[in-house]
Design an enzyme around this catalytic site. Structure first.
Site, PDB file in Angstrom:
ATOM      1  N   GLU A  69       5.190   4.623   3.517  1.00  0.00           N
ATOM      2  CA  GLU A  69       4.855   5.991   3.914  1.00  0.00           C
ATOM      3  C   GLU A  69       5.653   6.894   4.084  1.00  0.00           C
ATOM      4  O   GLU A  69       6.713   6.643   4.620  1.00  0.00           O
ATOM      5  CB  GLU A  69       3.960   5.963   5.328  1.00  0.00           C
ATOM      6  CG  GLU A  69       3.581   7.227   6.080  1.00  0.00           C
ATOM      7  CD  GLU A  69       2.522   8.200   5.011  1.00  0.00           C
ATOM      8  OE1 GLU A  69       1.735   7.808   4.472  1.00  0.00           O
ATOM      9  OE2 GLU A  69       3.083   9.323   4.979  1.00  0.00           O
ATOM     10  N   THR A  90     -10.194   2.851   5.536  1.00  0.00           N
ATOM     11  CA  THR A  90      -8.937   3.675   5.959  1.00  0.00           C
ATOM     12  C   THR A  90      -9.472   4.728   6.850  1.00  0.00           C
ATOM     13  O   THR A  90     -10.661   5.003   7.069  1.00  0.00           O
ATOM     14  CB  THR A  90      -8.105   4.444   4.666  1.00  0.00           C
ATOM     15  OG1 THR A  90      -8.819   5.571   4.340  1.00  0.00           O
ATOM     16  CG2 THR A  90      -8.104   3.271   3.557  1.00  0.00           C
ATOM     17  N   GLU A  91      -8.355   5.522   7.544  1.00  0.00           N
ATOM     18  CA  GLU A  91      -8.783   6.665   8.362  1.00  0.00           C
ATOM     19  C   GLU A  91      -9.300   7.652   7.601  1.00  0.00           C
ATOM     20  O   GLU A  91     -10.436   8.233   8.086  1.00  0.00           O
ATOM     21  CB  GLU A  91      -7.478   7.041   9.021  1.00  0.00           C
ATOM     22  CG  GLU A  91      -7.224   6.295  10.346  1.00  0.00           C
ATOM     23  CD  GLU A  91      -6.228   5.036   9.895  1.00  0.00           C
ATOM     24  OE1 GLU A  91      -5.957   5.196   8.598  1.00  0.00           O
ATOM     25  OE2 GLU A  91      -5.692   4.718  11.001  1.00  0.00           O
ATOM     26  N   TYR A  92      -8.999   8.046   6.142  1.00  0.00           N
ATOM     27  CA  TYR A  92      -9.405   9.101   5.631  1.00  0.00           C
ATOM     28  C   TYR A  92     -11.052   8.772   5.245  1.00  0.00           C
ATOM     29  O   TYR A  92     -11.908   9.290   5.051  1.00  0.00           O
ATOM     30  CB  TYR A  92      -8.578   9.298   4.327  1.00  0.00           C
ATOM     31  CG  TYR A  92      -7.778  10.671   4.684  1.00  0.00           C
ATOM     32  CD1 TYR A  92      -6.870  10.325   5.581  1.00  0.00           C
ATOM     33  CD2 TYR A  92      -7.698  11.622   3.915  1.00  0.00           C
ATOM     34  CE1 TYR A  92      -5.948  11.523   5.669  1.00  0.00           C
ATOM     35  CE2 TYR A  92      -6.971  12.851   4.014  1.00  0.00           C
ATOM     36  CZ  TYR A  92      -5.960  12.648   5.043  1.00  0.00           C
ATOM     37  OH  TYR A  92      -5.238  13.628   5.362  1.00  0.00           O
ATOM     38  N   GLU A  93     -10.887   7.380   4.852  1.00  0.00           N
ATOM     39  CA  GLU A  93     -12.301   7.025   4.446  1.00  0.00           C
ATOM     40  C   GLU A  93     -13.495   7.168   5.473  1.00  0.00           C
ATOM     41  O   GLU A  93     -14.726   7.503   5.328  1.00  0.00           O
ATOM     42  CB  GLU A  93     -12.257   5.287   3.917  1.00  0.00           C
ATOM     43  CG  GLU A  93     -13.483   4.685   3.144  1.00  0.00           C
ATOM     44  CD  GLU A  93     -13.305   3.514   2.842  1.00  0.00           C
ATOM     45  OE1 GLU A  93     -11.940   3.035   2.623  1.00  0.00           O
ATOM     46  OE2 GLU A  93     -14.099   2.836   2.376  1.00  0.00           O
ATOM     47  N   ASN A 118      10.012   7.285   0.102  1.00  0.00           N
ATOM     48  CA  ASN A 118       8.982   8.062  -0.862  1.00  0.00           C
ATOM     49  C   ASN A 118       8.780   6.985  -2.198  1.00  0.00           C
ATOM     50  O   ASN A 118       9.668   6.254  -2.556  1.00  0.00           O
ATOM     51  CB  ASN A 118       9.984   9.126  -1.403  1.00  0.00           C
ATOM     52  CG  ASN A 118       9.039  10.054  -2.413  1.00  0.00           C
ATOM     53  OD1 ASN A 118       8.148   9.516  -2.957  1.00  0.00           O
ATOM     54  ND2 ASN A 118       9.537  11.394  -2.347  1.00  0.00           N
ATOM     55  N   ASP A 122     -12.397   9.722  -2.182  1.00  0.00           N
ATOM     56  CA  ASP A 122     -13.495  10.459  -2.063  1.00  0.00           C
ATOM     57  C   ASP A 122     -13.217  11.611  -3.122  1.00  0.00           C
ATOM     58  O   ASP A 122     -14.285  12.481  -3.172  1.00  0.00           O
ATOM     59  CB  ASP A 122     -13.813  10.962  -0.699  1.00  0.00           C
ATOM     60  CG  ASP A 122     -12.841  11.968  -0.278  1.00  0.00           C
ATOM     61  OD1 ASP A 122     -11.691  12.150  -0.498  1.00  0.00           O
ATOM     62  OD2 ASP A 122     -13.244  13.153   0.246  1.00  0.00           O
ATOM     63  N   ASP A 129      -3.137  11.878  -1.912  1.00  0.00           N
ATOM     64  CA  ASP A 129      -3.078  13.170  -1.979  1.00  0.00           C
ATOM     65  C   ASP A 129      -3.685  13.623  -3.555  1.00  0.00           C
ATOM     66  O   ASP A 129      -3.077  13.296  -4.588  1.00  0.00           O
ATOM     67  CB  ASP A 129      -1.864  13.849  -1.669  1.00  0.00           C
ATOM     68  CG  ASP A 129      -1.257  13.635  -0.293  1.00  0.00           C
ATOM     69  OD1 ASP A 129      -2.321  13.565   0.613  1.00  0.00           O
ATOM     70  OD2 ASP A 129      -0.234  13.225  -0.032  1.00  0.00           O
ATOM     71  N   GLU A 152       0.978  -1.285  -0.141  1.00  0.00           N
ATOM     72  CA  GLU A 152       0.014   0.160   0.155  1.00  0.00           C
ATOM     73  C   GLU A 152       0.801   1.213   0.156  1.00  0.00           C
ATOM     74  O   GLU A 152       2.006   1.287   0.726  1.00  0.00           O
ATOM     75  CB  GLU A 152      -0.886   0.166   1.017  1.00  0.00           C
ATOM     76  CG  GLU A 152      -1.912   1.106   1.378  1.00  0.00           C
ATOM     77  CD  GLU A 152      -2.701   1.387   2.223  1.00  0.00           C
ATOM     78  OE1 GLU A 152      -3.525   2.301   2.489  1.00  0.00           O
ATOM     79  OE2 GLU A 152      -2.159   1.098   3.749  1.00  0.00           O
TER      80      GLU A 152
HETATM   81  N1  SAM Z   1      -4.017   5.931   2.827  1.00  0.00           N
HETATM   82  C1  SAM Z   1      -4.308   6.805   4.217  1.00  0.00           C
HETATM   83  C2  SAM Z   1      -5.823   6.957   4.453  1.00  0.00           C
HETATM   84  O1  SAM Z   1      -6.515   6.593   3.444  1.00  0.00           O
HETATM   85  O2  SAM Z   1      -6.141   7.218   5.695  1.00  0.00           O
HETATM   86  C3  SAM Z   1      -3.605   8.128   4.194  1.00  0.00           C
HETATM   87  C4  SAM Z   1      -4.192   9.187   3.066  1.00  0.00           C
HETATM   88  S1  SAM Z   1      -3.307  10.798   3.086  1.00  0.00           S
HETATM   89  C5  SAM Z   1      -4.282  11.745   2.185  1.00  0.00           C
HETATM   90  C6  SAM Z   1      -1.761  10.367   1.940  1.00  0.00           C
HETATM   91  C7  SAM Z   1      -0.677   9.968   2.502  1.00  0.00           C
HETATM   92  O3  SAM Z   1       0.414   9.318   1.524  1.00  0.00           O
HETATM   93  C8  SAM Z   1      -0.140  10.583   3.286  1.00  0.00           C
HETATM   94  O4  SAM Z   1       0.200  10.170   4.732  1.00  0.00           O
HETATM   95  C9  SAM Z   1       1.338  11.009   2.689  1.00  0.00           C
HETATM   96  O5  SAM Z   1       2.252  11.312   3.601  1.00  0.00           O
HETATM   97  C10 SAM Z   1       1.320   9.699   1.666  1.00  0.00           C
HETATM   98  N2  SAM Z   1       2.250   9.878   0.642  1.00  0.00           N
HETATM   99  C11 SAM Z   1       2.214  10.928  -0.134  1.00  0.00           C
HETATM  100  N3  SAM Z   1       2.932  10.829  -1.335  1.00  0.00           N
HETATM  101  C12 SAM Z   1       3.710   9.792  -1.187  1.00  0.00           C
HETATM  102  C13 SAM Z   1       5.007   9.177  -1.656  1.00  0.00           C
HETATM  103  N4  SAM Z   1       5.500   9.681  -2.676  1.00  0.00           N
HETATM  104  N5  SAM Z   1       5.615   8.078  -0.809  1.00  0.00           N
HETATM  105  C14 SAM Z   1       4.793   7.711   0.179  1.00  0.00           C
HETATM  106  N6  SAM Z   1       3.966   8.199   1.007  1.00  0.00           N
HETATM  107  C15 SAM Z   1       3.369   9.235   0.219  1.00  0.00           C
END
Ligand code: SAM
Length: 212
Positions: free
Chosen positions: A69, A191-194, A96, A154, A118, A44
């Site tokens: 992450e 997920t938390e965001y969901e 990353n 979403d 994001d 993931e």
């Molecule tokens: N998937 C989780 C959820 O649905 O609750 C988190 C959603 S949050 C909007 C997006 C996450 O992706 C953030 O924690 C961010 O740090 C991570 N993220 C963004 N770009 C990334 C990258 N290039 N590599 C690894 N993680 C990344």
């Protein structure tokens, strides 16, 4: 994801090498050695606080999972969940996604999950979206033949962009839902965001796509 800086996060991640893999490049091509059982590997990307990956690991003991992450202050909460549940089929890496080729060999991964990535709504930031073609190219390399990406969000704009991006790349759109929580889909792990955005009334979009 906005998150208070946690200066102690890195140190805590280092204290649990059985769950957080600190030099993932050393496991390229041999991730199975890191797990107790040799079984399919699902990753993931953008795991956040880890509700999805830990829920999936509990529900599917026959799959190995890696949560990826970027932010240590966030992934440390995912670590807490793994410690609490003592899960042996999930590991975390604090890197990353742009660098995934450094950590995974070609054909090493069986499935990629992207959850609530994001959205980067400005057109000039489109290249940063995890469903942009350069990222699809990385996923294609590390995935097995006919490997799949399962994507939830979403954000309608990101979903529409992503469907176009998948389609233009030549991926097969296998399953598309415009309202996941009112669909026939079984076994959804939120997920938390969901949780947060669906409770505000936002619709959840989901798709499964496959490399040809
Ligand atoms: N998937 C989780 C959820 O649905 O609750 C988190 C959603 S949050 C909007 C997006 C996450 O992706 C953030 O924690 C961010 O740090 C991570 N993220 C963004 N770009 C990334 C990258 N290039 N590599 C690894 N993680 C990344």
């Amino acid at each position: 994801m906005r998150q208070r800086n946690k200066p102690w996060a890195k140190e805590k991640l280092d204290q649990y090498p059985q769950y957080v893999i600190s030099a993932p490049e050393q496991h390229k091509g041999k991730w199975q050695e890191v797990f107790e059982k040799n079984q399919p590997l699902h990753i993931e990307i953008g795991t956040g606080k880890g509700r999805f990956i830990t829920g999936m690991a509990k529900a599917n003991p026959n799959i190995n999972y890696i949560g990826i992450e970027l932010q240590d202050s966030i992934i440390v909460t995912a670590l807490d969940k793994i410690i609490e549940e003592e899960l042996s089929n999930v590991k975390l890496i604090n890197v990353n996604a742009e660098d995934l080729r450094e950590f995974f060999a070609n054909f090493e991964v069986d499935r990629v999950y992207l959850n609530f990535s994001d959205p980067w709504p400005k057109t000039r930031h489109a290249k940063r979206r995890l469903t942009y073609k350069t990222f699809l190219n990385i996923y294609e390399d590390i995935l097995v033949d006919h490997g799949e990406i399962h994507f939830k969000t979403d954000n309608q704009g990101l979903f529409e962009f992503s469907l176009m991006s998948f389609s233009e790349y030549g991926l097969l759109l296998k399953d598309v839902s415009l309202d996941l929580h009112n669909s026939q889909f079984e076994g959804n792990i939120m997920t938390e965001y969901e949780e947060k955005f669906s409770s505000k009334g936002n619709r959840i979009y989901r798709c499964e796509v496959q490399f040809k």
